[in-house]
Design a protein around this motif. Structure first.
Motif, PDB file in Angstrom:
ATOM      1  N   ALA A 435       0.845  -1.204   0.000  1.00  0.00           N
ATOM      2  CA  ALA A 435       0.000   0.000   0.000  1.00  0.00           C
ATOM      3  C   ALA A 435       0.877   1.249   0.000  1.00  0.00           C
ATOM      4  CB  ALA A 435      -0.935  -0.021   1.205  1.00  0.00           C
ATOM      5  N   ALA A 436       2.009   1.196   0.737  1.00  0.00           N
ATOM      6  CA  ALA A 436       2.928   2.343   0.766  1.00  0.00           C
ATOM      7  C   ALA A 436       3.513   2.579  -0.623  1.00  0.00           C
ATOM      8  CB  ALA A 436       4.045   2.105   1.783  1.00  0.00           C
ATOM      9  N   GLN A 437       3.853   1.490  -1.323  1.00  0.00           N
ATOM     10  CA  GLN A 437       4.400   1.624  -2.672  1.00  0.00           C
ATOM     11  C   GLN A 437       3.331   2.171  -3.623  1.00  0.00           C
ATOM     12  OE1 GLN A 437       7.166  -0.906  -4.282  1.00  0.00           O
ATOM     13  NE2 GLN A 437       7.960  -1.690  -2.363  1.00  0.00           N
ATOM     14  N   ARG A 438       2.087   1.718  -3.425  1.00  0.00           N
ATOM     15  CA  ARG A 438       1.013   2.183  -4.299  1.00  0.00           C
ATOM     16  C   ARG A 438       0.782   3.686  -4.120  1.00  0.00           C
ATOM     17  NH1 ARG A 438      -1.967  -1.280  -6.562  1.00  0.00           N
ATOM     18  NH2 ARG A 438      -1.770  -2.783  -4.876  1.00  0.00           N
ATOM     19  N   LYS A 439       0.939   4.147  -2.871  1.00  0.00           N
ATOM     20  CA  LYS A 439       0.766   5.589  -2.630  1.00  0.00           C
ATOM     21  C   LYS A 439       1.833   6.391  -3.379  1.00  0.00           C
ATOM     22  CE  LYS A 439      -1.425   5.420   1.923  1.00  0.00           C
ATOM     23  NZ  LYS A 439      -1.120   5.539   3.364  1.00  0.00           N
ATOM     24  N   LEU A 440       3.048   5.866  -3.414  1.00  0.00           N
ATOM     25  CA  LEU A 440       4.113   6.542  -4.167  1.00  0.00           C
ATOM     26  C   LEU A 440       3.747   6.619  -5.646  1.00  0.00           C
ATOM     27  CD1 LEU A 440       7.492   5.180  -2.783  1.00  0.00           C
ATOM     28  CD2 LEU A 440       6.722   7.544  -2.817  1.00  0.00           C
ATOM     29  N   LYS A 441       3.267   5.498  -6.177  1.00  0.00           N
ATOM     30  CA  LYS A 441       2.867   5.468  -7.579  1.00  0.00           C
ATOM     31  C   LYS A 441       1.804   6.541  -7.844  1.00  0.00           C
ATOM     32  CE  LYS A 441       1.452   3.885 -11.679  1.00  0.00           C
ATOM     33  NZ  LYS A 441       2.159   4.234 -12.916  1.00  0.00           N
ATOM     34  N   ARG A 442       0.798   6.636  -6.961  1.00  0.00           N
ATOM     35  CA  ARG A 442      -0.281   7.620  -7.163  1.00  0.00           C
ATOM     36  C   ARG A 442       0.225   9.050  -7.102  1.00  0.00           C
ATOM     37  NH1 ARG A 442      -3.890   4.999  -3.574  1.00  0.00           N
ATOM     38  NH2 ARG A 442      -4.952   3.340  -4.713  1.00  0.00           N
ATOM     39  N   LEU A 443       1.273   9.243  -6.266  1.00  0.00           N
ATOM     40  CA  LEU A 443       1.825  10.585  -6.123  1.00  0.00           C
ATOM     41  C   LEU A 443       2.413  11.058  -7.458  1.00  0.00           C
ATOM     42  CD1 LEU A 443       2.436  12.668  -3.908  1.00  0.00           C
ATOM     43  CD2 LEU A 443       4.636  11.570  -3.610  1.00  0.00           C
ATOM     44  N   PHE A 444       3.142  10.166  -8.118  1.00  0.00           N
ATOM     45  CA  PHE A 444       3.761  10.518  -9.388  1.00  0.00           C
ATOM     46  C   PHE A 444       2.764  10.473 -10.540  1.00  0.00           C
ATOM     47  CE2 PHE A 444       7.520   9.704  -6.965  1.00  0.00           C
ATOM     48  CZ  PHE A 444       8.517  10.440  -7.570  1.00  0.00           C
ATOM     49  N   ASP A 445       1.788   9.603 -10.432  1.00  0.00           N
ATOM     50  CA  ASP A 445       0.935   9.297 -11.585  1.00  0.00           C
ATOM     51  C   ASP A 445      -0.506   9.077 -11.115  1.00  0.00           C
ATOM     52  OD1 ASP A 445       0.045   8.472 -14.087  1.00  0.00           O
ATOM     53  OD2 ASP A 445       0.770   6.408 -13.822  1.00  0.00           O
ATOM     54  N   PRO A 446      -1.161  10.162 -10.692  1.00  0.00           N
ATOM     55  CA  PRO A 446      -2.506  10.003 -10.097  1.00  0.00           C
ATOM     56  C   PRO A 446      -3.481   9.311 -11.052  1.00  0.00           C
ATOM     57  CG  PRO A 446      -1.738  12.288  -9.941  1.00  0.00           C
ATOM     58  CD  PRO A 446      -0.714  11.557 -10.745  1.00  0.00           C
ATOM     59  N   ALA A 447      -3.342   9.549 -12.358  1.00  0.00           N
ATOM     60  CA  ALA A 447      -4.300   8.977 -13.309  1.00  0.00           C
ATOM     61  C   ALA A 447      -3.932   7.555 -13.720  1.00  0.00           C
ATOM     62  CB  ALA A 447      -4.403   9.880 -14.539  1.00  0.00           C
ATOM     63  N   GLY A 448      -2.767   7.079 -13.293  1.00  0.00           N
ATOM     64  CA  GLY A 448      -2.388   5.694 -13.607  1.00  0.00           C
ATOM     65  C   GLY A 448      -2.114   5.458 -15.084  1.00  0.00           C
ATOM     66  N   LEU A 449      -1.562   6.457 -15.770  1.00  0.00           N
ATOM     67  CA  LEU A 449      -1.327   6.315 -17.213  1.00  0.00           C
ATOM     68  C   LEU A 449       0.069   5.791 -17.553  1.00  0.00           C
ATOM     69  CD1 LEU A 449      -2.967   9.633 -18.496  1.00  0.00           C
ATOM     70  CD2 LEU A 449      -3.973   7.334 -18.387  1.00  0.00           C
ATOM     71  N   ALA A 450       1.038   5.924 -16.612  1.00  0.00           N
ATOM     72  CA  ALA A 450       2.426   5.559 -16.920  1.00  0.00           C
ATOM     73  C   ALA A 450       2.624   4.055 -16.747  1.00  0.00           C
ATOM     74  CB  ALA A 450       3.384   6.340 -16.020  1.00  0.00           C
ATOM     75  N   ASN A 451       2.776   3.362 -17.860  1.00  0.00           N
ATOM     76  CA  ASN A 451       3.078   1.939 -17.886  1.00  0.00           C
ATOM     77  C   ASN A 451       2.184   1.120 -16.956  1.00  0.00           C
ATOM     78  OD1 ASN A 451       4.436  -0.179 -19.002  1.00  0.00           O
ATOM     79  ND2 ASN A 451       6.387   0.178 -17.963  1.00  0.00           N
ATOM     80  N   PRO A 452       0.872   1.149 -17.190  1.00  0.00           N
ATOM     81  CA  PRO A 452      -0.040   0.430 -16.292  1.00  0.00           C
ATOM     82  C   PRO A 452       0.191  -1.079 -16.347  1.00  0.00           C
ATOM     83  CG  PRO A 452      -1.211   1.227 -18.232  1.00  0.00           C
ATOM     84  CD  PRO A 452       0.168   1.845 -18.263  1.00  0.00           C
ATOM     85  N   GLY A 453      -0.122  -1.744 -15.249  1.00  0.00           N
ATOM     86  CA  GLY A 453       0.002  -3.201 -15.182  1.00  0.00           C
ATOM     87  C   GLY A 453       1.382  -3.685 -14.796  1.00  0.00           C
ATOM     88  N   LYS A 454       2.281  -2.746 -14.451  1.00  0.00           N
ATOM     89  CA  LYS A 454       3.647  -3.134 -14.119  1.00  0.00           C
ATOM     90  C   LYS A 454       3.940  -2.900 -12.622  1.00  0.00           C
ATOM     91  CE  LYS A 454       3.825  -3.572 -18.527  1.00  0.00           C
ATOM     92  NZ  LYS A 454       4.598  -2.801 -19.481  1.00  0.00           N
ATOM     93  N   VAL A 455       4.893  -3.621 -12.112  1.00  0.00           N
ATOM     94  CA  VAL A 455       5.473  -3.482 -10.768  1.00  0.00           C
ATOM     95  C   VAL A 455       4.515  -3.898  -9.649  1.00  0.00           C
ATOM     96  CG1 VAL A 455       6.676  -2.018  -9.117  1.00  0.00           C
ATOM     97  CG2 VAL A 455       7.020  -1.649 -11.553  1.00  0.00           C
TER      98      VAL A 455
END
Lengths: 469, 469
Positions: A435-455
């Protein structure tokens, strides 16, 4: 298919010839070197930070996912557009912008090929340390995305240790500067966070690299062993005696057979392990040091030991190791590449248990180890034409992930998580850690457009796991 | 003052004797080695991750800010409770939990003193590379918080390069695992992000360290020069010839005078530069390598050159350098310590311009450089009793920040931003870059309780800057 208006806008940004939409072109960008596949809606080939920024602004406006792509050598699906959308190829951004030999710093665009760049800095007596097996083809941008390793990263550290600064186009299209040319810049380490984020935080368009002097001299020692355990003992002794090797590489019997079948190198196909030790440093001591490593190999039970001093000998000894991946790929119609990592001293027991996994799933696993840092490449051979065989290969791979995690290891050393391993992240991290990692992802990419389905595993998966727990 | 109920709760967590509220005790924890000051409302000394977690949960419930504290050797205010609240001292968490010599990994609590830990791993032939000047006193937890450097970090990298994993208590009191014992763990690099975050993301309670073999041998070369430029030329030549020194340290005339005044070492007080070169590695080549460095010093114009081979000689030569900070501090009632960093080749021009800054503000600046990586410690001498003198020292410091930023450098090399430099972050980062850093801070610490007032400028400042722009 993207709407006509968006395609026109993309053409205005990068030029008409650099927006690809023909099925034959799209196919080329639909895969990388992993088993991941996904057809993009279009491919754009921008030439500058400004163009990448304009492209990502259009993606943001139209809510189109995008995947940055270097040379597509990724082994875990990082460059495959598994959710469609736009592939942003960096092949036109392949300039070396500056080489400051006195300060041992260079600035490059992401599309520069690793080995071509090495050739440019070598005349200054310098190198860029990361040397992934793909370095003839792979780009520095891809190395940054995956935090690439390589044989010499044992001594010199993986990619993140050699990046000082980044110009990053965020998924919103905004351009940010992370880090600088100075060592250890103030504030939070956004460079360290971005390196290895596998294209899920944005696209790096300028990369400031730390260079290092080339070693004065190099020697290679190769020992051939009758058991993998014996080669592992030699590695432990070398490290235990405080010898810092530039590389410590092991191949197993299956891999040696593969090498001999494709690129005859005079390797004995009845031995169980090939251990390559590279030593670098000051010419004056290399002889003594190589002899000491040879002696350690003999004491560990090596059948034969060879020291390569002359460049031609060194190259010949390395050639066998460097051809391992390609040779193994020729052994069977397909292979599943696993690069789990374990604490170095656990290698012998992991190897023994891997043999059980081979038996259990009736698969053949060719093994190549960056033994110094515990990174095990297990190449599981199968035939895609036989779906049942592919299932057994996948089951063996999952067992290897579990095995490595159970001894304190992890699911990937240098190939990344990509689209192939997110579901195994929970072997390493708790739901809260994820969940902590997911929050980081959202911080950089709130819309989830950068390389979805990875990591990261899909959110529903963790939520469901949470609901079941 | 904290309310009685909260104090009782804290006492229940850590034990009554480990909650300090007496003014004399609070005073001890009100400052660190910088000029920053702030009286805490209370001090707690927890003994375990569980206790730290319970303490931070109470802080979160009562919205009390907290500051983690190791040995308080911080030079930029990182450990000073400038906004009051709770100081969480880690002095009782000073256990080495495990040393795995075969895998060259150790796990320690944050209160372990750097040099004491070195003494524990040395019998295994191993070292923890970061060696800040404070290492006799400073804790590994503090080294992690500040991403500490040290003379030997030129060759081996700063603290972040030697940390594999962290157990972190988040400001909410939740416990998280970042990284692992494996090299390059999958997912986002939270270890890299946490190291150097100066206590603003939470408190690390277990630290997994990467160890490295001790070098076989060491030699020291010291050159005395009539100009700082000449010593800088020697450094450039050494690096340009591909010699990777373990340390490259310069002291200027003021610092040499200070050393001679306090710890007479036979340094000439009419020379302008003292250059110390440490070489480590294989015994067999050190003689030749040291002679080559000595020759480079002579060719650059050194007045005298001395090579220290025997341990006693090496210690004597280092003693002068290691006493520099303490000796300089005795020169005047107070000093302002600045550790800006510049690209190595810009050192000579920066030194020339610093002399102008000395004249302009009528201050004396004693300079000590980690010359290999361009980290300049300018110790600005002043007397706190004369406020006007202090103002001139501060003005000189600000000029140095501007100077270093203007040549592509940064405002801190290894001391951190703390409470003393947030306002100068805008010399390095744009408002957008700072906004990105602020978002990271909010992600880890939404309530802003972890070490407030450090690293980032107060939000109103950036907002006002934005409004003026």
């Amino acid at each position: 298919m993207l709407d006509r208006k968006l395609l026109k806008s993309l053409e205005r940004v990068v030029g008409r010839q650099y927006v690809l939409t023909q099925p034959a072109d799209l196919l080329v960008y639909s895969y990388d070197s992993s088993t991941a596949r996904g057809m993009p809606d279009a491919v754009v080939l921008p030439a500058s930070t400004r163009e990448v920024s304009a492209v990502l602004k259009l993606c943001s406006q139209h809510q189109i996912p995008f995947v940055a792509r270097g040379a597509g050598t990724n082994l875990s699906g990082g460059a495959a557009p598994v959710h469609g959308g736009l592939v942003v190829g960096v092949s036109r951004m392949s300039k070396v912008l500056s080489i400051d030999a006195a300060n041992q710093i260079a600035v490059v665009q992401p599309g520069v090929v690793n080995l071509q760049f090495q050739a440019m800095v070598a005349p200054h007596g310098l190198q860029f340390c990361p040397d992934p097996a793909s370095q003839k083809v792979s780009t520095v941008g891809g190395n940054v995305a995956e935090n690439a390793g390589g044989p010499h990263c044992l001594k010199y550290g993986v990619t993140v240790n050699h990046i000082l600064g980044l110009t990053v186009v965020m998924p919103s299209g905004e351009v940010r500067q992370f880090g600088s040319t100075a060592l250890d810049p103030p504030g939070y380490d956004l460079v360290g966070l971005f390196v290895g984020s596998e294209g899920t935080f944005g696209i790096a368009t300028e990369i400031t690299l730390k260079l290092r002097p080339l070693p004065e001299g190099t020697q290679v020692v190769v020992g051939i062993f009758d058991t993998l355990e014996a080669s592992g003992r030699a590695v432990s002794t070398i490290i235990g005696q405080g010898i810092v090797a530039a590389a410590l590489e092991i191949m197993d019997r299956s891999t040696m057979e593969a090498v001999e079948a494709s690129f005859p190198s005079g390797l004995p196909t009845d031995a169980e392990a090939f251990l390559l030790i590279e030593l670098d440093g000051l010419k004056e001591v290399l002889d003594a040091r190589a002899e000491r490593c040879a002696q350690i190999c003999r004491e560990a039970g090596a059948r034969t030991v060879e020291i390569g001093k002359a460049p031609a000998d060194r190259e010949r000894l390395w050639a066998a190791r460097k051809s391992a991946f390609g040779a193994t790929a020729r052994l069977s119609p397909a292979m599943l590449v696993n690069d789990a990592t374990v604490p170095r001293t656990r290698i012998p027991e992991v190897v023994r248990q891997m043999q059980e996994i081979e038996r259990k799933h009736r698969v053949r696993i060719a093994k190549v180890f960056h033994a110094g840092d515990g990174n095990l490449h297990s190449n599981i051979l199968y035939d895609r034409a036989h779906p049942e065989e592919m299932e057994r290969a996948k089951a063996a791979s999952v067992d290897i992930f579990h095995l490595c995690a159970s001894v304190g290891g992890t699911i990937t050393g240098e190939h990344g998580v990509g689209s192939e391993k997110p579901e195994y992240m929970s072997l390493i991290y708790s739901p809260d850690d994820l969940a902590a990692q997911r929050k980081l992802k959202r911080l950089f990419d709130p819309a989830g457009l950068a390389n979805p389905g990875k990591v990261l595993p899909a959110e529903t998966e963790t939520t469901m796991a949470g609901a079941h727990a």
